[in-house]
Design a protein around this motif. Structure first.
Motif, PDB file in Angstrom:
ATOM      1  N   ALA A   1       0.826  -1.207   0.000  1.00  0.00           N
ATOM      2  CA  ALA A   1       0.000   0.000   0.000  1.00  0.00           C
ATOM      3  C   ALA A   1       0.860   1.257   0.000  1.00  0.00           C
ATOM      4  CB  ALA A   1      -0.914   0.003   1.220  1.00  0.00           C
ATOM      5  N   ARG A   2       0.307   2.304  -0.540  1.00  0.00           N
ATOM      6  CA  ARG A   2       0.980   3.598  -0.525  1.00  0.00           C
ATOM      7  C   ARG A   2      -0.021   4.639  -0.062  1.00  0.00           C
ATOM      8  NH1 ARG A   2       3.863   6.786  -5.630  1.00  0.00           N
ATOM      9  NH2 ARG A   2       4.123   8.771  -4.575  1.00  0.00           N
ATOM     10  N   ASP A   3       0.285   5.326   1.024  1.00  0.00           N
ATOM     11  CA  ASP A   3      -0.620   6.338   1.554  1.00  0.00           C
ATOM     12  C   ASP A   3      -0.403   7.664   0.859  1.00  0.00           C
ATOM     13  OD1 ASP A   3      -1.862   4.701   3.402  1.00  0.00           O
ATOM     14  OD2 ASP A   3      -0.323   5.053   4.924  1.00  0.00           O
ATOM     15  N   PHE A   4      -1.490   8.404   0.671  1.00  0.00           N
ATOM     16  CA  PHE A   4      -1.428   9.731   0.092  1.00  0.00           C
ATOM     17  C   PHE A   4      -2.136  10.714   1.012  1.00  0.00           C
ATOM     18  CE2 PHE A   4      -0.670   7.431  -3.813  1.00  0.00           C
ATOM     19  CZ  PHE A   4       0.136   8.278  -4.551  1.00  0.00           C
ATOM     20  N   SER A   5      -1.518  11.861   1.226  1.00  0.00           N
ATOM     21  CA  SER A   5      -2.248  12.963   1.839  1.00  0.00           C
ATOM     22  C   SER A   5      -3.064  13.626   0.749  1.00  0.00           C
ATOM     23  CB  SER A   5      -1.276  13.982   2.437  1.00  0.00           C
ATOM     24  OG  SER A   5      -0.545  14.604   1.379  1.00  0.00           O
ATOM     25  N   ILE A   6      -3.995  14.476   1.117  1.00  0.00           N
ATOM     26  CA  ILE A   6      -4.799  15.153   0.100  1.00  0.00           C
ATOM     27  C   ILE A   6      -3.907  15.979  -0.825  1.00  0.00           C
ATOM     28  CG2 ILE A   6      -5.297  17.060   1.702  1.00  0.00           C
ATOM     29  CD1 ILE A   6      -7.900  17.499   0.149  1.00  0.00           C
ATOM     30  N   GLY A   7      -2.904  16.669  -0.258  1.00  0.00           N
ATOM     31  CA  GLY A   7      -2.042  17.493  -1.102  1.00  0.00           C
ATOM     32  C   GLY A   7      -1.237  16.658  -2.079  1.00  0.00           C
ATOM     33  N   GLY A   8      -0.698  15.553  -1.592  1.00  0.00           N
ATOM     34  CA  GLY A   8       0.104  14.707  -2.454  1.00  0.00           C
ATOM     35  C   GLY A   8      -0.695  14.083  -3.572  1.00  0.00           C
ATOM     36  N   PHE A   9      -1.910  13.645  -3.254  1.00  0.00           N
ATOM     37  CA  PHE A   9      -2.693  12.998  -4.303  1.00  0.00           C
ATOM     38  C   PHE A   9      -3.242  14.004  -5.302  1.00  0.00           C
ATOM     39  CE2 PHE A   9      -6.138  10.496  -6.188  1.00  0.00           C
ATOM     40  CZ  PHE A   9      -5.393   9.388  -6.571  1.00  0.00           C
ATOM     41  N   ILE A  10      -3.579  15.199  -4.829  1.00  0.00           N
ATOM     42  CA  ILE A  10      -4.035  16.224  -5.766  1.00  0.00           C
ATOM     43  C   ILE A  10      -2.918  16.557  -6.755  1.00  0.00           C
ATOM     44  CG2 ILE A  10      -4.604  18.686  -5.962  1.00  0.00           C
ATOM     45  CD1 ILE A  10      -6.404  18.372  -3.566  1.00  0.00           C
ATOM     46  N   GLU A  11      -1.684  16.599  -6.270  1.00  0.00           N
ATOM     47  CA  GLU A  11      -0.566  16.837  -7.176  1.00  0.00           C
ATOM     48  C   GLU A  11      -0.426  15.695  -8.182  1.00  0.00           C
ATOM     49  OE1 GLU A  11       1.265  19.575  -7.591  1.00  0.00           O
ATOM     50  OE2 GLU A  11      -0.178  20.423  -6.175  1.00  0.00           O
ATOM     51  N   TYR A  12      -0.634  14.481  -7.705  1.00  0.00           N
ATOM     52  CA  TYR A  12      -0.590  13.314  -8.577  1.00  0.00           C
ATOM     53  C   TYR A  12      -1.657  13.425  -9.663  1.00  0.00           C
ATOM     54  CZ  TYR A  12      -1.781   8.467  -9.855  1.00  0.00           C
ATOM     55  OH  TYR A  12      -2.104   7.325 -10.526  1.00  0.00           O
ATOM     56  N   LEU A  13      -2.867  13.828  -9.253  1.00  0.00           N
ATOM     57  CA  LEU A  13      -3.969  13.981 -10.208  1.00  0.00           C
ATOM     58  C   LEU A  13      -3.690  15.108 -11.200  1.00  0.00           C
ATOM     59  CD1 LEU A  13      -7.024  13.626  -7.822  1.00  0.00           C
ATOM     60  CD2 LEU A  13      -6.188  11.961  -9.479  1.00  0.00           C
ATOM     61  N   LYS A  14      -3.134  16.187 -10.699  1.00  0.00           N
ATOM     62  CA  LYS A  14      -2.827  17.315 -11.586  1.00  0.00           C
ATOM     63  C   LYS A  14      -1.810  16.904 -12.647  1.00  0.00           C
ATOM     64  CE  LYS A  14      -3.942  21.105  -8.427  1.00  0.00           C
ATOM     65  NZ  LYS A  14      -3.423  22.220  -7.609  1.00  0.00           N
ATOM     66  N   ASP A  15      -0.855  16.063 -12.254  1.00  0.00           N
ATOM     67  CA  ASP A  15       0.117  15.584 -13.231  1.00  0.00           C
ATOM     68  C   ASP A  15      -0.563  14.766 -14.315  1.00  0.00           C
ATOM     69  OD1 ASP A  15       2.182  16.801 -11.908  1.00  0.00           O
ATOM     70  OD2 ASP A  15       2.839  14.993 -10.842  1.00  0.00           O
ATOM     71  N   ILE A  16      -1.537  13.928 -13.912  1.00  0.00           N
ATOM     72  CA  ILE A  16      -2.284  13.131 -14.882  1.00  0.00           C
ATOM     73  C   ILE A  16      -3.060  14.035 -15.830  1.00  0.00           C
ATOM     74  CG2 ILE A  16      -4.195  11.504 -15.178  1.00  0.00           C
ATOM     75  CD1 ILE A  16      -3.350  10.194 -12.566  1.00  0.00           C
ATOM     76  N   GLU A  17      -3.788  14.991 -15.257  1.00  0.00           N
ATOM     77  CA  GLU A  17      -4.602  15.887 -16.068  1.00  0.00           C
ATOM     78  C   GLU A  17      -3.733  16.757 -16.973  1.00  0.00           C
ATOM     79  OE1 GLU A  17      -8.278  16.206 -16.103  1.00  0.00           O
ATOM     80  OE2 GLU A  17      -7.670  14.191 -15.516  1.00  0.00           O
ATOM     81  N   PHE A  18      -2.592  17.174 -16.454  1.00  0.00           N
ATOM     82  CA  PHE A  18      -1.690  18.016 -17.245  1.00  0.00           C
ATOM     83  C   PHE A  18      -1.162  17.246 -18.453  1.00  0.00           C
ATOM     84  CE2 PHE A  18       2.420  20.225 -18.007  1.00  0.00           C
ATOM     85  CZ  PHE A  18       1.910  21.508 -18.191  1.00  0.00           C
ATOM     86  N   GLY A  19      -0.852  15.976 -18.223  1.00  0.00           N
ATOM     87  CA  GLY A  19      -0.389  15.150 -19.323  1.00  0.00           C
ATOM     88  C   GLY A  19      -1.460  14.957 -20.380  1.00  0.00           C
TER      89      GLY A  19
END
Length: 235
Positions: free
Chosen positions: A82-100
């Motif tokens: 498992a890998r835990d995400f804070s809200i800030g970390g996962f939002i950044e992850y999502l933004k990277d996906i959307e940006f791509g």
């Protein structure tokens, strides 16, 4: 990168108190498009279908920030990986996906090719209305007109439409042709930059001369962008 899966329990365990949308696992399953769940009720995050996409399909075009206000902390993965995400970390992850996804659109490719002064994450839009030559009214209210609307949205990049009174209408997007009463050539996915060429084809093959010099071009307050678009239309 393999980030594993997200369980509905992981989501509902950490919902902010007082924010109602997901009260239990069944509520999550009802709210999220069930097609993304596997047999164990997990959302596969390794095939491009993270929780954000699944929730947004059901709830509409809401932002990552809105979705994860409801889900401030959760876990990707399972079975000891498992890998835990804070809200800030996962939002950044999502933004990277959307940006791509955004940067892969032909609308963004057009803006870059024309040198339009838009920011990397700017939610811009281009509206072009080109009247038939000889039209006396403003292009926005013209009855014989071609319109092109462009956005940096991977799910809705551009829409081209035309209308000639008493002859019919034409409409297509990067995804499909919706209507072609006029028998106009198809612009087609991947050919957005060739729009000026398409206008010439319409003039030569269909006898419809849309006057680019009389075009109404709207890009918000970006006057420099409008000038570059005029040059493109005249190319």
């Amino acid at each position: 990168m393999n980030l594993g899966t997200v369980t509905t329990t992981d989501i509902t365990t950490h919902v902010i108190e007082g924010v109602p949308p997901f009260d239990d696992d069944m509520a999550v399953a009802a709210a999220v498009d069930a097609s993304v769940f596997d047999g164990r009720g997990w959302v596969d995050a390794t095939t491009g279908k993270p929780v954000f996409d699944a929730v947004r399909r059901r709830l509409g075009p809401i932002s990552a920030d809105q979705v994860y206000t409801m889900v401030p902390h959760f876990r990707l993965g399972g079975d000891g990986a498992a890998r835990d995400f804070s809200i800030g970390g996962f939002i950044e992850y999502l933004k990277d996906i959307e940006f791509g996804r955004r940067n892969a659109t032909e609308s963004v490719a057009l803006a870059q090719r024309l040198g339009l002064p838009f920011g990397d994450d700017e939610d811009w839009g281009i509206h072009i209305a080109i009247p038939l030559r000889g039209t006396e009214v403003h292009p926005l209210i013209a009855r014989n007109v071609v319109r092109l609307h462009i956005r940096p949205n991977p799910d809705w990049q551009w829409e081209l439409s035309g209308r000639i009174v008493e002859r019919g209408e034409f409409s297509e997007s990067e995804k499909k042709i919706y209507r072609n009463d006029l028998g106009l050539p198809v612009l087609g996915c991947g050919n957005l930059y060739a729009f000026p060429t398409w206008l010439r084809q319409v003039r030569e093959k269909n006898g419809l001369d849309f006057d680019t010099r009389a075009a109404d071009i709207r890009v918000g307050r970006k006057r420099a962008a409008a000038k570059l678009i005029v040059q493109w239309l005249e190319s």
